[in-house]
Design a protein around this motif. Structure first.
Motif, short mmCIF file in Angstrom:
data_model
loop_
_atom_site.label_atom_id
_atom_site.label_comp_id
_atom_site.label_asym_id
_atom_site.label_seq_id
_atom_site.Cartn_x
_atom_site.Cartn_y
_atom_site.Cartn_z
N ASN A 266 37.13 32.98 45.45
CA ASN A 266 36.89 32.77 46.88
C ASN A 266 35.38 32.77 47.10
N LYS A 267 34.93 32.94 48.33
CA LYS A 267 33.49 32.83 48.61
C LYS A 267 32.67 33.88 47.90
N LYS A 268 33.26 35.04 47.64
CA LYS A 268 32.48 36.16 47.10
C LYS A 268 32.85 36.56 45.68
N VAL A 269 33.96 36.04 45.16
CA VAL A 269 34.44 36.48 43.85
C VAL A 269 34.78 35.26 42.99
N HIS A 270 34.40 35.33 41.71
CA HIS A 270 34.81 34.31 40.74
C HIS A 270 35.08 35.02 39.41
N VAL A 271 36.26 35.60 39.34
CA VAL A 271 36.66 36.41 38.18
C VAL A 271 37.63 35.59 37.33
N LYS A 272 37.27 35.39 36.06
CA LYS A 272 38.12 34.59 35.18
C LYS A 272 39.39 35.33 34.77
N HIS A 273 39.26 36.63 34.47
CA HIS A 273 40.44 37.36 33.98
C HIS A 273 40.24 38.86 34.17
N ILE A 274 41.33 39.53 34.54
CA ILE A 274 41.37 40.99 34.57
C ILE A 274 42.79 41.42 34.23
N ASP A 275 42.93 42.48 33.42
CA ASP A 275 44.27 42.97 33.11
C ASP A 275 44.27 44.49 33.01
N VAL A 276 45.44 45.08 33.24
CA VAL A 276 45.63 46.53 33.15
C VAL A 276 46.94 46.79 32.41
N ARG A 277 46.91 47.79 31.52
CA ARG A 277 48.10 48.14 30.77
C ARG A 277 48.88 49.24 31.46
N LYS A 278 50.13 49.41 31.05
CA LYS A 278 50.96 50.48 31.61
C LYS A 278 50.34 51.82 31.28
N GLY A 279 50.23 52.68 32.29
CA GLY A 279 49.70 54.02 32.08
C GLY A 279 48.21 54.07 31.86
N GLU A 280 47.51 52.96 32.08
CA GLU A 280 46.07 52.90 31.85
C GLU A 280 45.30 53.05 33.16
N ILE A 281 44.11 53.69 33.10
CA ILE A 281 43.18 53.70 34.22
C ILE A 281 42.02 52.78 33.87
N LEU A 282 41.93 51.67 34.60
CA LEU A 282 40.84 50.72 34.42
C LEU A 282 39.80 50.96 35.49
#
Length: 505
Positions: A266-282
């Motif tokens: 969008n106007k303020k964000v251009h993120v190619k990829h983000i992921d989180v696993r089960k039980g994980e704190i990212l």
């Protein structure tokens, strides 16, 4: 050093609660006096007595050795007392000058003297070397840090001898904090007295001269020099117990990738990829304006996006609005608790239960007993300080309001929790309880994204940390194998994808 303020034996009670019990505080010229305590310890009540919002039941107030009686905020300002609250009291559609001199713009003939007001505002801005702010700038277009400087200029327009800062760095990045400290040091040089309220223990060593600690409305011992105690001793005085570690030790079991999002644009964000696993704190690290909150709001469907593909458990899902996100097991704890996280005119019980009505209802009707039991469980678990469940949210302290927002989402069974500054404005004891709850949630397989401006918090609680700069994720580090210095290199743009940035890359 002359004495500016003396408050002696201040007591104040409300129905069912003794908020202050015989509190004393003395502030001298050129002194930064830290006022510390957990949420609900009585700090805000003491300052409201000083500011004339509350009349004390017992006790006396002296300014420059002379006893005074303060009945309202205007009287406090005329006596040279200014309080800069965490939530600013500014008119966004007025200029800096009009905000600084609001209600005082007219000359002796009854006409608004814009030129004089702008000239006087410029004089105050120059005094603190605030070259980036002009008297004619609209407040609406300013950063949080700049708004705070406008509040300071407003205080100085009353020629205040005593300035109270209430959680002044809660929403500031490191560079902005340093600018604030430069202004405070200038006030010290001018002989002003400063009361400084903060939950960020680490920053006190850079600014505080003396300390008064409150616990449950009472003063813990006499005021003392900051240099005479360690941070651990301070925390012990505040919470009444030792805290061996600020972050609970925990071995986490992390599963497969649960949530992933690609091409968030969008106007303020251009993120190619983000992921989180089960039980994980990212953890998500970045300077103010890096796009951390904007990315979270896009994932939750609170802000429109040009493109975004979200998968949960490997299946593509729709999170184009908050309703869809919640249906898919995503919850977002906003950093703006007053405007977006709470219904301030509803009570604690309703705020906690509003996101989990199915849990407390039968055949579409709320079961009052179940609603009360559910709310009481989270009030107790998070140590929310409120005299009753029917207390309106607007009358709780900022930290306890934050706990209500957290309770609302913990009450709902969710698979992905996005925490945006979850411990901002919360005292050290309550932070520890929230960290333990986060660990318990991760043990249950809940995936957690935690945005925080406090690098020690990210390092202490995260498994991985995604690093944001100018709207993009520019790197990722293992929290156990990195340092604050390395994180700063990424989020300031010096490093990208593990290599030094060159030229205009």
């Amino acid at each position: 050093m002359g004495e500016i303020l003396r408050m002696e034996g201040i007591s104040k009670s409300f129905p069912g609660v003794k908020a202050l019990d015989g509190v004393n505080i003395v502030v001298g010229e050129g002194e930064v006096h830290a006022l510390l305590g957990e949420n609900g310890a009585g700090k805000s009540t003491l300052m409201k007595v000083l500011n004339g919002v509350y009349a004390p039941d017992e006790g006396k107030i002296f300014l420059r050795g002379e006893e005074v009686s303060i009945h309202n905020i205007r009287e406090a300002q005329e006596l040279g007392i200014s309080i800069i609250f965490q939530e600013f009291n500014l008119c966004p559609d007025l200029s800096v000058a009009d905000n600084v001199y609001i209600g005082r713009q007219k000359n002796r003939f009854g006409f608004v003297d814009a030129r004089h007001v702008e000239k006087e505002t410029k004089r105050i801005l120059d005094r603190f070397q605030l070259d980036q702010i002009r008297p004619t700038d609209l407040v609406r277009n300013m950063s949080v840090a700049q708004m705070q400087m406008v509040e300071i200029c407003k205080a100085m327009s009353f020629d205040s001898d005593l300035v109270v800062f209430d959680e002044p760095t809660a929403a500031l990045a490191e560079a902005e904090i340093e600018q604030l400290f430069l202004v405070i040091r200038q006030l010290k040089k001018e002989g002003k007295g400063i009361i400084y309220i903060s939950h960020r223990m680490e920053e006190l060593s850079r600014i505080a001269d003396r300390v008064t600690v409150l616990r449950d409305g009472q003063q813990v011992g006499e005021s003392f020099d900051f240099a005479s105690v360690t941070l651990d001793e301070l925390i012990n005085r505040m919470v009444g117990r030792t805290m061996e570690d600020k972050y609970p030790k925990h071995e986490r079991t992390i599963g497969e990738v649960f949530f992933e999002a690609d091409n968030i644009q969008n106007k303020k964000v251009h993120v190619k990829h983000i992921d989180v696993r089960k039980g994980e704190i990212l953890g998500i690290a970045g300077l103010m304006g890096a796009g951390r909150t904007e990315m979270a709001r896009a994932i939750f469907g609170a802000d429109p996006v040009n493109s975004m593909e979200v998968k949960i458990g490997g299946k593509r899902v729709n999170t184009s609005n908050p309703g869809q996100a919640i249906k898919n097991g995503i919850a977002y704890l906003t950093e703006d608790r007053k405007n977006e996280g709470l219904a301030l005119r509803l009570d604690c019980e309703k705020n906690i239960n509003m996101a989990s009505l199915q849990k407390i209802s039968d055949f579409g009707f709320v079961v009052n007993r179940r609603a009360e039991e559910n709310a009481r469980h989270y009030v107790d678990a998070l140590a929310v300080k409120t005299p009753k469940l029917s207390q309106l949210a607007q009358f709780l302290s900022g930290g306890n309001q934050q706990k209500l927002v957290l309770a609302k989402w913990l009450s709902r069974q969710v698979d992905l929790l996005i925490f945006d500054e979850p411990t901002r404005g919360i005292d050290v004891g309550a932070k520890f309880e929230i960290y333990k709850l986060m660990n318990e949630l991760s043990d249950q397989g809940v995936s957690i994204i935690m945005i925080s401006s406090e690098l020690p918090e990210l390092l202490g609680m995260s498994d991985r940390i995604a690093l944001m700069h100018e709207g993009s994720i520019v790197g990722e580090v293992n929290a156990k194998e990195t340092s604050q210095e390395e994180i700063m290199e990424y989020i300031t743009g010096l490093k990208k994808n593990g290599t030094e940035r060159e030229g205009n890359e």
